[in-house]
Design a protein around this motif. Structure first.
Motif, PDB file in Angstrom:
ATOM      1  N   VAL A 190       0.873  -1.176   0.000  1.00 14.01           N
ATOM      2  CA  VAL A 190       0.000   0.000   0.000  1.00 14.01           C
ATOM      3  C   VAL A 190       0.910   1.226   0.000  1.00 14.01           C
ATOM      4  N   VAL A 191       0.728   2.108  -0.971  1.00  9.55           N
ATOM      5  CA  VAL A 191       1.560   3.322  -1.050  1.00  9.55           C
ATOM      6  C   VAL A 191       0.829   4.448  -0.317  1.00  9.55           C
ATOM      7  N   GLY A 192       1.375   4.896   0.802  1.00  8.11           N
ATOM      8  CA  GLY A 192       0.784   6.023   1.529  1.00  8.11           C
ATOM      9  C   GLY A 192       0.102   5.598   2.823  1.00  8.11           C
ATOM     10  N   GLY A 193       0.524   6.206   3.906  1.00  6.29           N
ATOM     11  CA  GLY A 193      -0.049   5.887   5.226  1.00  6.29           C
ATOM     12  C   GLY A 193      -0.933   7.003   5.734  1.00  6.29           C
ATOM     13  N   GLY A 194      -1.770   7.572   4.819  1.00  7.15           N
ATOM     14  CA  GLY A 194      -2.801   8.508   5.253  1.00  7.15           C
ATOM     15  C   GLY A 194      -4.055   7.711   5.619  1.00  7.15           C
ATOM     16  N   GLY A 205      -2.666  10.130  -1.792  1.00  5.94           N
ATOM     17  CA  GLY A 205      -3.330  11.399  -1.476  1.00  5.94           C
ATOM     18  C   GLY A 205      -3.376  12.337  -2.669  1.00  5.94           C
ATOM     19  N   ARG A 206      -4.431  13.129  -2.685  1.00  5.52           N
ATOM     20  CA  ARG A 206      -4.530  14.098  -3.792  1.00  5.52           C
ATOM     21  C   ARG A 206      -4.084  15.480  -3.351  1.00  5.52           C
ATOM     22  N   HIS A 207      -3.711  15.624  -2.080  1.00  2.00           N
ATOM     23  CA  HIS A 207      -3.267  16.929  -1.578  1.00  2.00           C
ATOM     24  C   HIS A 207      -1.786  16.857  -1.210  1.00  2.00           C
ATOM     25  N   GLN A 208      -0.951  16.612  -2.189  1.00  2.28           N
ATOM     26  CA  GLN A 208       0.467  16.448  -1.871  1.00  2.28           C
ATOM     27  C   GLN A 208       1.287  17.723  -2.063  1.00  2.28           C
ATOM     28  N   VAL A 209       0.986  18.448  -3.153  1.00  3.60           N
ATOM     29  CA  VAL A 209       1.808  19.614  -3.490  1.00  3.60           C
ATOM     30  C   VAL A 209       0.893  20.842  -3.562  1.00  3.60           C
ATOM     31  N   LEU A 239      -6.856   4.349  -4.491  1.00  9.59           N
ATOM     32  CA  LEU A 239      -7.765   4.582  -3.362  1.00  9.59           C
ATOM     33  C   LEU A 239      -7.568   6.008  -2.857  1.00  9.59           C
ATOM     34  N   GLY A 240      -8.680   6.684  -2.550  1.00  6.43           N
ATOM     35  CA  GLY A 240      -8.574   7.997  -1.894  1.00  6.43           C
ATOM     36  C   GLY A 240      -8.793   9.182  -2.825  1.00  6.43           C
ATOM     37  N   PHE A 241      -9.309   8.931  -4.040  1.00  2.00           N
ATOM     38  CA  PHE A 241      -9.519  10.034  -4.985  1.00  2.00           C
ATOM     39  C   PHE A 241     -11.013  10.212  -5.260  1.00  2.00           C
ATOM     40  N   ARG A 290       8.725   6.734   7.142  1.00  2.00           N
ATOM     41  CA  ARG A 290       9.955   7.227   6.504  1.00  2.00           C
ATOM     42  C   ARG A 290      10.444   6.260   5.428  1.00  2.00           C
ATOM     43  N   SER A 291       9.495   5.795   4.647  1.00  2.00           N
ATOM     44  CA  SER A 291       9.795   4.879   3.538  1.00  2.00           C
ATOM     45  C   SER A 291       9.120   5.430   2.293  1.00  2.00           C
ATOM     46  N   GLU A 292       9.885   6.141   1.515  1.00  2.90           N
ATOM     47  CA  GLU A 292       9.289   6.794   0.343  1.00  2.90           C
ATOM     48  C   GLU A 292       9.339   5.879  -0.873  1.00  2.90           C
ATOM     49  N   VAL A 293       8.202   5.659  -1.468  1.00  2.00           N
ATOM     50  CA  VAL A 293       8.163   4.878  -2.700  1.00  2.00           C
ATOM     51  C   VAL A 293       8.694   5.763  -3.815  1.00  2.00           C
ATOM     52  N   ARG A 294       9.809   5.350  -4.400  1.00  4.02           N
ATOM     53  CA  ARG A 294      10.428   6.145  -5.465  1.00  4.02           C
ATOM     54  C   ARG A 294      10.034   5.645  -6.835  1.00  4.02           C
ATOM     55  N   THR A 308      -9.984  22.080  12.884  1.00 12.02           N
ATOM     56  CA  THR A 308     -10.669  20.885  13.381  1.00 12.02           C
ATOM     57  C   THR A 308     -11.289  20.202  12.174  1.00 12.02           C
ATOM     58  N   ILE A 309     -11.374  18.883  12.241  1.00 11.98           N
ATOM     59  CA  ILE A 309     -11.935  18.141  11.114  1.00 11.98           C
ATOM     60  C   ILE A 309     -13.413  18.512  10.990  1.00 11.98           C
ATOM     61  N   ASN A 310     -13.867  18.665   9.743  1.00 14.04           N
ATOM     62  CA  ASN A 310     -15.225  19.169   9.511  1.00 14.04           C
ATOM     63  C   ASN A 310     -16.326  18.211   9.923  1.00 14.04           C
ATOM     64  N   GLY A 358      -5.609  25.376  -3.483  1.00 17.33           N
ATOM     65  CA  GLY A 358      -5.714  23.957  -3.788  1.00 17.33           C
ATOM     66  C   GLY A 358      -4.376  23.231  -3.808  1.00 17.33           C
ATOM     67  N   TRP A 359      -4.456  21.999  -4.242  1.00 17.45           N
ATOM     68  CA  TRP A 359      -3.309  21.093  -4.188  1.00 17.45           C
ATOM     69  C   TRP A 359      -3.249  20.275  -5.462  1.00 17.45           C
ATOM     70  N   SER A 360      -2.082  19.720  -5.718  1.00 19.07           N
ATOM     71  CA  SER A 360      -2.046  18.699  -6.767  1.00 19.07           C
ATOM     72  C   SER A 360      -1.422  17.437  -6.190  1.00 19.07           C
TER      73      SER A 360
HETATM   74  C1  LIG Z   1      -6.818  21.655   4.477  1.00 15.41           C
HETATM   75  C2  LIG Z   1      -7.593  20.388   4.282  1.00 15.41           C
HETATM   76  C3  LIG Z   1      -8.638  20.079   5.144  1.00 15.41           C
HETATM   77  C4  LIG Z   1      -9.361  18.917   4.984  1.00 15.41           C
HETATM   78  N1  LIG Z   1     -10.373  18.626   5.841  1.00 15.41           N
HETATM   79  C5  LIG Z   1     -11.075  17.491   5.684  1.00 15.41           C
HETATM   80  C6  LIG Z   1     -12.116  17.135   6.583  1.00 15.41           C
HETATM   81  O1  LIG Z   1     -12.398  17.864   7.518  1.00 15.41           O
HETATM   82  N2  LIG Z   1     -12.782  15.959   6.377  1.00 15.41           N
HETATM   83  C7  LIG Z   1     -12.465  15.111   5.337  1.00 15.41           C
HETATM   84  O2  LIG Z   1     -13.078  14.040   5.166  1.00 15.41           O
HETATM   85  N3  LIG Z   1     -11.481  15.431   4.477  1.00 15.41           N
HETATM   86  C8  LIG Z   1     -10.793  16.575   4.627  1.00 15.41           C
HETATM   87  N4  LIG Z   1      -9.795  16.902   3.758  1.00 15.41           N
HETATM   88  C9  LIG Z   1      -9.513  16.000   2.684  1.00 15.41           C
HETATM   89  C10 LIG Z   1      -8.624  14.985   3.365  1.00 15.41           C
HETATM   90  O3  LIG Z   1      -7.299  15.378   3.374  1.00 15.41           O
HETATM   91  C11 LIG Z   1      -8.838  13.650   2.806  1.00 15.41           C
HETATM   92  O4  LIG Z   1     -10.185  13.286   2.878  1.00 15.41           O
HETATM   93  C12 LIG Z   1      -8.017  12.585   3.524  1.00 15.41           C
HETATM   94  O5  LIG Z   1      -7.259  12.983   4.604  1.00 15.41           O
HETATM   95  C13 LIG Z   1      -7.093  12.135   2.467  1.00 15.41           C
HETATM   96  O6  LIG Z   1      -6.514  10.950   2.916  1.00 15.41           O
HETATM   97  P1  LIG Z   1      -5.515  10.198   1.970  1.00 15.41           P
HETATM   98  O7  LIG Z   1      -4.984   9.058   2.741  1.00 15.41           O
HETATM   99  O8  LIG Z   1      -6.116   9.927   0.644  1.00 15.41           O
HETATM  100  O9  LIG Z   1      -4.377  11.276   1.673  1.00 15.41           O
HETATM  101  P2  LIG Z   1      -3.286  11.872   2.641  1.00 15.41           P
HETATM  102  O10 LIG Z   1      -3.797  12.156   3.983  1.00 15.41           O
HETATM  103  O11 LIG Z   1      -2.631  12.969   1.875  1.00 15.41           O
HETATM  104  O12 LIG Z   1      -2.280  10.665   2.805  1.00 15.41           O
HETATM  105  C14 LIG Z   1      -1.446  10.234   1.767  1.00 15.41           C
HETATM  106  C15 LIG Z   1      -0.155   9.782   2.408  1.00 15.41           C
HETATM  107  O13 LIG Z   1       0.656   9.220   1.395  1.00 15.41           O
HETATM  108  C16 LIG Z   1       2.002   9.583   1.643  1.00 15.41           C
HETATM  109  N5  LIG Z   1       2.721   9.472   0.380  1.00 15.41           N
HETATM  110  C17 LIG Z   1       2.522  10.203  -0.746  1.00 15.41           C
HETATM  111  N6  LIG Z   1       3.382   9.806  -1.709  1.00 15.41           N
HETATM  112  C18 LIG Z   1       4.117   8.807  -1.175  1.00 15.41           C
HETATM  113  C19 LIG Z   1       5.179   7.997  -1.670  1.00 15.41           C
HETATM  114  N7  LIG Z   1       5.668   8.153  -2.906  1.00 15.41           N
HETATM  115  N8  LIG Z   1       5.718   7.067  -0.846  1.00 15.41           N
HETATM  116  C20 LIG Z   1       5.235   6.906   0.416  1.00 15.41           C
HETATM  117  N9  LIG Z   1       4.249   7.652   0.938  1.00 15.41           N
HETATM  118  C21 LIG Z   1       3.696   8.580   0.146  1.00 15.41           C
HETATM  119  C22 LIG Z   1       1.913  11.000   2.189  1.00 15.41           C
HETATM  120  O14 LIG Z   1       3.029  11.335   2.964  1.00 15.41           O
HETATM  121  C23 LIG Z   1       0.626  10.937   3.020  1.00 15.41           C
HETATM  122  O15 LIG Z   1       0.876  10.651   4.374  1.00 15.41           O
HETATM  123  C24 LIG Z   1      -9.044  18.054   3.915  1.00 15.41           C
HETATM  124  C25 LIG Z   1      -7.998  18.360   3.049  1.00 15.41           C
HETATM  125  C26 LIG Z   1      -7.285  19.516   3.231  1.00 15.41           C
HETATM  126  C27 LIG Z   1      -6.161  19.818   2.285  1.00 15.41           C
END
Ligand SMILES: Cc1cc2nc3c(=O)[nH]c(=O)nc-3n(C[C@H](O)[C@H](O)[C@H](O)COP(=O)(O)OP(=O)(O)OC[C@H]3O[C@@H](n4cnc5c(N)ncnc54)[C@H](O)[C@@H]3O)c2cc1C
Length: 425
Positions: free
Chosen positions: A14-18, A140-144, A392-394, A103-107, A56-58, A356-358
């Motif tokens: 799984v790439v990403g620990g969000g 994640g879609r909010h990386q940059v 997953l997550g988009f 601290r394991s970045e998928v390159r 705070t989370i919405n 926004g983010w990309s």
């Molecule tokens: C300001 C803000 C507020 C928000 N508030 C809410 C809210 O209140 N409620 C809600 O539902 N959603 C909210 N969101 C949207 C929210 O961020 C997402 O719903 C959710 O947190 C995204 O989870 P995710 O795991 O997809 O992405 P992320 O939380 O971005 O997790 C992705 C993880 O992948 C890691 N990663 C990326 N690339 C690599 C790689 N190459 N190798 C290893 N690891 C990698 C990153 O470090 C990151 O930890 C908000 C977004 C923003 C920007």
């Protein structure tokens, strides 16, 4: 003394620990599938480092938990401080002993000649490789942070901040603030700055509004009840539309901001050559009307559902009352916003970018998957044309909640049923 890079054969990476990656891990654990979650920073890093002090989370707690999370937070609580939520999520990860490597970045993720995926990782303990049968990409879609190009043209005397560098009003230099971006972040920050006594100018954008509460409950409970959260993706409108605007624990609209004294402007059009004049589009009133349409559309959907109930069931819900935040503010509706603003003349010392983010898919070396990204560069379904590779997550992958915390568990459960058991399947 560089030895050979350690390589591990594994069922699923799984790439990403969000939040999304953790939902996937919980689902894989439940299914008894061997896996590892690779996280380039810390688990849930975006929540830790890309928010602001008062964030705070919405959503109410009931919609923000990880699957199986045990805590003593009330389901209906909202506005829970972020550190409390993060602690509850951390405890869940620890209690379930999820196999996360921080601290394991998928390159790089590429395909091997044997039909597996080669996942190359740069980690705190050196490079590592996995030969994986399946890859679930949840980066994640909010990386940059996506800043407009004209940000570089601004007078260097003006302080520029964005989510991740903005912390609180008191940390800004004295003076007025221009917030650029009228999505959830921009509107919430404009409100926070106005409450702190700052003079605030807000460059708005075309983002829908939503009620915060309806008939005595947070709107999330209504959207859940009427099936909107889990509706299939073709019923969610444009999946690239930003999240509708709400305040963190209260309603928020252009009208409520204007009543607070925020000066609302059209969308950002650019920065003049002098670096000190910012130009705006003539779309403020269209943006205000669009937000209001979103608000009314959600109300109509809920009320349509209520109207179909029999009278006894209907009587169980308190009557609807309009949210004062949405009461039209005449001076806003009658205003003629300027086409440009001199930062100097208006005492603006800080610009906060909430634009926004990309995403960052630089690690993806599976051409077939890359080619299947949509015109905006985002995946549009969990499955791909490559067996064993999933997203997953988009937004809009499967349901109207695919891009939010509340929707990840459903998509993760779906992906778990689609994983490959053999490289040749
Ligand atoms: C300001 C803000 C507020 C928000 N508030 C809410 C809210 O209140 N409620 C809600 O539902 N959603 C909210 N969101 C949207 C929210 O961020 C997402 O719903 C959710 O947190 C995204 O989870 P995710 O795991 O997809 O992405 P992320 O939380 O971005 O997790 C992705 C993880 O992948 C890691 N990663 C990326 N690339 C690599 C790689 N190459 N190798 C290893 N690891 C990698 C990153 O470090 C990151 O930890 C908000 C977004 C923003 C920007």
């Amino acid at each position: 003394m560089g030895g050979a890079t350690p390589e591990e054969r594994i069922d699923t990476v799984v790439v990403g620990g969000g939040h999304a990656g953790l939902c996937m891990s919980l689902e894989l654990q439940r299914a008894g599938r061997e896996h590892v979650v690779l996280e380039k920073a810390r688990v849930l890093e975006q929540w830790r480092s890309a928010r602001w002090d008062s964030f705070t989370i919405n959503s109410p707690v009931a919609f923000s938990r990880l699957p199986g999370q045990v805590d003593d937070l009330p389901d209906r609580a909202r506005g829970v401080p972020l550190d409390v939520m993060v602690r509850a999520w951390d405890e869940c990860v620890a209690r379930r002993r999820l196999p996360v490597r921080e601290r394991s970045e998928v390159r790089s993720v590429s395909r091997t000649g044997t039909g597996r995926f080669l996942v190359e990782v740069a980690g705190a303990d050196g490079p590592r490789r996995y030969a994986a049968l399946n890859v679930v990409a949840a980066p994640g879609r909010h990386q940059v942070p996506a800043l407009p190009r004209c940000a570089a043209d601004l007078d260097p005397a003006v302080r520029q901040l964005r989510v991740g560098t903005y912390t609180k009003p008191a940390a800004l230099p004295d003076g007025a603030v221009l917030v650029v971006g009228g999505g959830q972040t921009g509107m919430q920050l404009a409100e926070e700055l106005a409450h702190a006594g700052r003079e605030v100018h807000l460059a708005t954008s075309r983002v829908a509004g939503t009620p915060r509460d309806h008939r005595g409950e947070d709107v999330m409970f209504w959207l859940d009840r009427i099936g909107s959260l889990w509706a299939p993706r073709d019923r969610c409108g444009d999946r690239h539309d930003p999240m509708p605007v709400v305040g963190q624990d209260h309603p928020l609209s252009h009208h409520s901001l204007a009543r607070l004294g925020v000066r609302l402007l059209g969308g950002l059009a650019g920065v003049a050559e002098d670096g000190a004049t910012v130009m705006f589009r003539d779309d403020l009133h269209a943006n205000v009307a669009h937000a209001e349409r979103g608000y009314r559309e959600v109300l109509a959907r809920i009320e349509g559902w209520v109207a179909a109930l029999d009278p006894a069931e209907r009587a169980a819900y308190p009557p609807p009352t309009p949210e004062p935040a949405w009461e039209p503010h005449r001076p806003l509706l009658e205003s003629t916003p300027p086409g440009s603003l001199s930062l100097r003349d208006n005492g603006i010392t800080t610009v906060v970018w909430a634009t926004g983010w990309s995403a960052d898919f630089g690690w993806l070396r599976v051409e077939e998957v890359r080619r299947s990204l949509d015109a905006r560069g985002f995946p549009d379904t969990c499955e791909t044309t490559v067996d064993g590779f999933f997203w997953l997550g988009f937004d809009g992958l499967r349901t109207c909640s695919s891009g939010t915390v509340s929707g990840f568990p459903l998509d993760a459960a779906h992906i778990a049923t689609r994983l490959r058991d053999h490289a040749d399947s």
